[in-house]
Design an enzyme around this catalytic site. Structure first.
Site, PDB file in Angstrom:
ATOM      1  N   SER A   1      38.468  13.829  46.934  1.00 22.23           N
ATOM      2  CA  SER A   1      38.302  12.441  46.891  1.00 22.23           C
ATOM      3  C   SER A   1      39.059  11.893  45.687  1.00 22.23           C
ATOM      4  O   SER A   1      38.716  12.714  44.613  1.00 22.23           O
ATOM      5  CB  SER A   1      37.260  11.911  47.315  1.00 22.23           C
ATOM      6  OG  SER A   1      36.486  11.333  46.290  1.00 22.23           O
ATOM      7  N   LYS A   2      39.700  10.889  45.730  1.00 17.40           N
ATOM      8  CA  LYS A   2      39.997   9.948  44.449  1.00 17.40           C
ATOM      9  C   LYS A   2      39.102  10.017  43.398  1.00 17.40           C
ATOM     10  O   LYS A   2      39.257   9.792  42.172  1.00 17.40           O
ATOM     11  CB  LYS A   2      40.729   8.784  44.911  1.00 17.40           C
ATOM     12  CG  LYS A   2      42.087   8.890  45.014  1.00 17.40           C
ATOM     13  CD  LYS A   2      42.879   7.687  45.101  1.00 17.40           C
ATOM     14  CE  LYS A   2      42.695   7.107  46.397  1.00 17.40           C
ATOM     15  NZ  LYS A   2      43.362   5.816  46.566  1.00 17.40           N
TER      16      LYS A   2
END
Ligand code: GLU
Length: 518
Positions: free
Chosen positions: A269-270
Site C-alpha cells: 500500500s502507498k
C-alpha cells in the site's frame, strides 16, 4: 465470457477510474493495464475518468501524475480526461447536476430516503452497540429507530427539509433476498441483503458518493466491463441493487486480486511506500506537503516495457513457460478468465530479472551509454566498436540496469582508482609484493597474450604453487586489475586490456602497498 466472435466487437468500453489522492501505486497501474489490454484485445475503448468527489482526499498533481504514468507505460486512453470524447465531463466533480437527476428519481420511487442523524447521534449509537458487543450498521432493521424520512410523516419531512437541517440520502436496502452476483474472475457469489447496510448516496455537503457517481457514470458512459481492484468486490452487490433500482442493466464485473508484500506483511500500500526498500510507484512523486521525493520505477532505471511485462504477469498468466511478452503479445493473449483469484506476491528480484531481459535486447542503448562514459573521460576515439561489443557481452550478465554498465565494465578501459579496502588492508605486506613481482615477471615472459595462453600459464605456474597460494595470487591479480574481487574472467580481462596495461596495473598496486607499509 467474451467469445471470439465478439473479438471485433467495437462496443467493448472499459474505464480506469482513479481518485486523485496521490501517486498511482502498482495495484492502480495494473488495473489500468488490464483495462487497456482488455479494450485493445476486443477493439474497444479505454476510458480515463477521474473520480474526484471526495475533496478531502484530493491531492494536487495526482492527475498529471496519472496521465504521465499512462504515457510512460504506453497504455494511453482513447477517451476521457486529457483525451476528450462524447461523454464529457470526465471529472466526477463536474457531474453533480447529472447525479441529482437520478437522486431525485430514486427518492421519488422509494429507493432512497433522507437521513438526518447527526455525526454525534451516530457516534452514540455506535458506542451503545459496541458496549453491548454488537457492531452498529445503518441497515433495514435499525433504520426504523433512527432519524430519517422513513420514520416521519410527510409533513414532518417537509418541515425538516424547510428548516434546512443537514441530511444525507441513503439507499434503502430491501432485506430478505439472496442476491446472486457474478464476477468474471470469481464466479457467482450469493449475498443476503440482510447483511447490507443502507449506504449513503449523497453526502451532507450535497456531493454524490463514489457508489452513486460511478454507477451512474458507468451506465451513461456505456461501460460494458468494470475491471477494478478487489477492494471493491464487497460493494458490488450494492452497485447491482443500484442498477436495478435505476432500471439499468449492469455491466459485467471483474475484481482483480490484491498485490501482496513478499514478506507476508499484507498488501502493498502507498502508506508504507517510504519504508519499503523497493519502489511501488511508477514515477517519481514529490509530496506536495512534506516535499519528500520518492523515486519511481522510471527514475530507478526500469524500462517501461519491462515494468509493463512484469505487471501484466502479476495476477494473470496466459499459461506456458514464456514470460517475456511485448505489449502487442499481451493484448493478443489477454483474457479475464486467466486472472488469478487469490492475492499475488510482489517480488522485486523478479522485477529486476524482467528489466535484465529487456536490457539484453538494448545493445544500441548500452553502446551509447558506454560512449557517453568514454567521452566524459576523453577516451572516445580509443576504442573500436568491436571492443565495446565484446565488453558488453562480458558485462551484460552481471547487470540489471543500463546505469550499472559502466560500474561493471570500467576496468576494460581505465585502471581502478581504489582497491576494495577490506581485502587491500589484509594483503598490505611484503609477501604480496613478492607475489605481484612474480606475477609481473611471469606475464612479461608470455609472448602470446591471449586468454588461452594465459590460462595455460596458470596451469604450469600452479604446479609450483600450492592451491591456496594459487588462489591468493589470482585474487591479488584481480584486485590489481579491477580494484575489487569481482568482474569478468581474469584471463579475458588480461587479454582485453593487453600486456602493457596489465603490467602497469600490477605495478600501481605494488606501489600503493609499498607506500602503505613504509
Ligand atoms: N475511484 C476508485 C478508486 O480509485 C475506482 C473504483 C472503481 O473502479 O470502481 O479506487
Amino acid at each position: 465470457m467474451i467469445h471470439s466472435s465478439s473479438k471485433k466487437n467495437k462496443a467493448v468500453r472499459v474505464r480506469f477510474a482513479p481518485s486523485p489522492t496521490g501517486p498511482l501505486h502498482l495495484g492502480g497501474i495494473r488495473t489500468a493495464l488490464y483495462n487497456y489490454l482488455f479494450a485493445k484485445k476486443y477493439g474497444g475503448t479505454f476510458i480515463l475518468r477521474i473520480e474526484d468527489t471526495d475533496r478531502k482526499r484530493f491531492v494536487s498533481d495526482s492527475e498529471s501524475y496519472i496521465l504521465e504514468t499512462l504515457k510512460w507505460c504506453q497504455i494511453e486512453p482513447d477517451e476521457g480526461v486529457g483525451y476528450g470524447g462524447n461523454h464529457i465531463p470526465y471529472y466526477q466533480s463536474q457531474r453533480g447536476e447529472i447525479y441529482s437527476v437520478y437522486i431525485k428519481k430514486l427518492l421519488e420511487e422509494g429507493y432512497a430516503y433522507y437521513a438526518f442523524d447527526t455525526d454525534h447521534e451516530l457516534h452514540l449509537k455506535r458506542k451503545e452497540f459496541h458496549d453491548l458487543g454488537f457492531t452498529f450498521s445503518y441497515n433495514s432493521y435499525i433504520r426504523m429507530h433512527l432519524n430519517n424520512s422513513l420514520t416521519m410523516t410527510r409533513k414532518q419531512l417537509s418541515e425538516k427539509l424547510n428548516s434546512c437541517s443537514s441530511y444525507v440520502i441513503r439507499f434503502k436496502i430491501n432485506p430478505g433476498e439472496n442476491l446472486k452476483i457474478h464476477d468474471m474472475i470469481r464466479g457467482t457469489i450469493v449475498v443476503n441483503t440482510d447483511n447490507l447496510d443502507d449506504k449513503i448516496l449523497l453526502k451532507s455537503n450535497g456531493v454524490a458518493t463514489y457508489h452513486l457517481a460511478s454507477t451512474i457514470d458507468d451506465h451513461l458512459m456505456k461501460i460494458t466491463h468494470v475491471i477494478r481492484g478487489e477492494e471493491w468486490l464487497s460493494s458490488m452487490s450494492f452497485h447491482i441493487l443500484l442498477y436495478r433500482a435505476l432500471g439499468w442493466i449492469p455491466p459485467k464485473f471483474a475484481h482483480l486480486p490484491l498485490i501482496l508484500r513478499n514478506d507476508g506483511k499484507g498488501k502493498l500500500s502507498k502508506r508504507n511506500m517510504e519504508s519499503l526498500n523497493y519502489p511501488i510507484i511508477p514515477l517519481q512523486w514529490k509530496d506536495p506537503v512534506t516535499k519528500n521525493i520518492i523515486k519511481g520505477y522510471r527514475e530507478l532505471g526500469y524500462f517501461p516495457e519491462a515494468f509493463v511485462n512484469m505487471l501484466a504477469l502479476l495476477g494473470w498468466n496466459p499459461g506456458g513457460k514464456k514470460e517475456i511478452f511485448s505489449l502487442k503479445e499481451l493484448i493478443n493473449l489477454f483474457s479475464l478468465e486467466k486472472i488469478t483469484k487469490s492475492g499475488v506476491f510482489f517480488n522485486i528480484n523478479k522485477t529486476n530479472w524482467f528489466n535484465k531481459q529487456y536490457l539484453k535486447k538494448k545493445k544500441k542503448e548500452i553502446l551509447f551509454s558506454l560512449y557517453k562514459e568514454l567521452k566524459k573521460r576523453s577516451l572516445f576515439y580509443e576504442y573500436e566498436e568491436d571492443y565495446l561489443t565484446k565488453v558488453i557481452h562480458l558485462t551484460i550478465d552481471r547487470v540489471h540496469f543500463l546505469h550499472e554498465i559502466w560500474e561493471h565494465s570500467f576496468y576494460f578501459f581505465i585502471s581502478p582508482s581504489s582497491y576494495e579496502k577490506s581485502f587491500f588492508n589484509k594483503v598490505c605486506h611484503k609477501k604480496t609484493i613478492d607475489q605481484l613481482e612474480f606475477c609481473k615477471k611471469s606475464l612479461l615472459n608470455i609472448n602470446q597474450f591471449s586468454s588461452v595462453h594465459l590460462r595455460l600459464f596458470l596451469f604450469f605456474f600452479t604446479k609450483k604453487e600450492n592451491e591456496k597460494e594459487k588462489h591468493q595470487i589470482m585474487k591479488l591479480l584481480r584486485l590489481a586489475l579491477v580494484g575489487k574481487l569481482e568482474g569478468a574472467d581474469i584471463f579475458i580481462i588480461l587479454e582485453m586490456i593487453g600486456k602493457k596495461e596489465s603490467i602497469r596495473r600490477i605495478e600501481n598496486m605494488m606501489r600503493k602497498i609499498k607506500e602503505k607499509i613504509k
